[in-house]
Design a protein around this motif. Structure first.
Motif, PDB file in Angstrom:
ATOM      1  N   SER A  65       0.883  -1.282   0.079  1.00  0.00           N
ATOM      2  CA  SER A  65       0.186   0.068   0.017  1.00  0.00           C
ATOM      3  C   SER A  65       0.700   1.204  -0.034  1.00  0.00           C
ATOM      4  O   SER A  65       0.473   2.199  -0.535  1.00  0.00           O
ATOM      5  N   GLU A  72      -3.902   3.938  -6.530  1.00  0.00           N
ATOM      6  CA  GLU A  72      -3.752   2.428  -6.869  1.00  0.00           C
ATOM      7  C   GLU A  72      -4.781   1.872  -7.854  1.00  0.00           C
ATOM      8  O   GLU A  72      -5.899   2.728  -7.779  1.00  0.00           O
ATOM      9  N   ASP A  74      -7.523  -0.981  -9.347  1.00  0.00           N
ATOM     10  CA  ASP A  74      -8.338  -2.037  -8.506  1.00  0.00           C
ATOM     11  C   ASP A  74      -7.542  -3.243  -8.254  1.00  0.00           C
ATOM     12  O   ASP A  74      -7.799  -4.007  -7.236  1.00  0.00           O
ATOM     13  N   ARG A  77      -5.436  -3.030  -5.053  1.00  0.00           N
ATOM     14  CA  ARG A  77      -6.515  -2.770  -4.091  1.00  0.00           C
ATOM     15  C   ARG A  77      -7.030  -4.172  -3.559  1.00  0.00           C
ATOM     16  O   ARG A  77      -7.049  -4.631  -2.544  1.00  0.00           O
ATOM     17  N   ASP A  81      -6.255  -6.001  -0.173  1.00  0.00           N
ATOM     18  CA  ASP A  81      -7.398  -6.477   0.543  1.00  0.00           C
ATOM     19  C   ASP A  81      -7.299  -8.268   0.828  1.00  0.00           C
ATOM     20  O   ASP A  81      -7.590  -8.517   2.065  1.00  0.00           O
TER      21      ASP A  81
END
Length: 116
Positions: A65, A72, A74, A77, A81
């Motif tokens: 991150s 960022e 998708d 991300r 996650d």
């Protein structure tokens, strides 16, 4: 906390090789009483594999991150996650520590031959 020295992939390979040895040992059907101390160390509620793996995954998510170009994507991300979700799931397994503790008070039959 002092900054630890840089690790090599060979050192990580040694750690995973040790886990592989444990896996193979348990598959030989040893007495549970011999395995319980190993499981207790492996699943320790403070320093066991679930806690350590969770910490590593959370830190990796933070690094990705922090060091990702902005904005960022998708995909990045989703990866971050995923690392965070996996970290939480791993950490949740620390409760197995208590199961190992409870097993210590039970009697077990002698081990039979390994099953395939």
């Amino acid at each position: 906390m002092p900054n630890p020295s840089t690790l090599s992939s060979d050192q990580i390979a040694q750690a995973t090789a040790t886990l592989t040895q444990l896996k193979e040992y348990v598959r030989t059907n040893p007495p549970v009483t011999d395995v319980l101390p190993l499981l207790a160390r492996l699943l320790d509620e403070d320093t066991g594999v679930p806690i350590l793996l969770g910490d590593v995954l959370r830190s990796a998510a933070r690094l990705v991150s922090q060091q990702t170009a902005r904005p960022e994507t998708d995909e990045i991300r989703l990866i971050i996650d995923g690392l965070r979700d996996a970290a939480q799931e791993s950490t949740d397994w620390h409760v197995l520590h208590w199961d190992v503790q409870r097993l210590s008070s039970h009697a077990f039959e002698p081990a039979g031959p390994p099953t395939s």
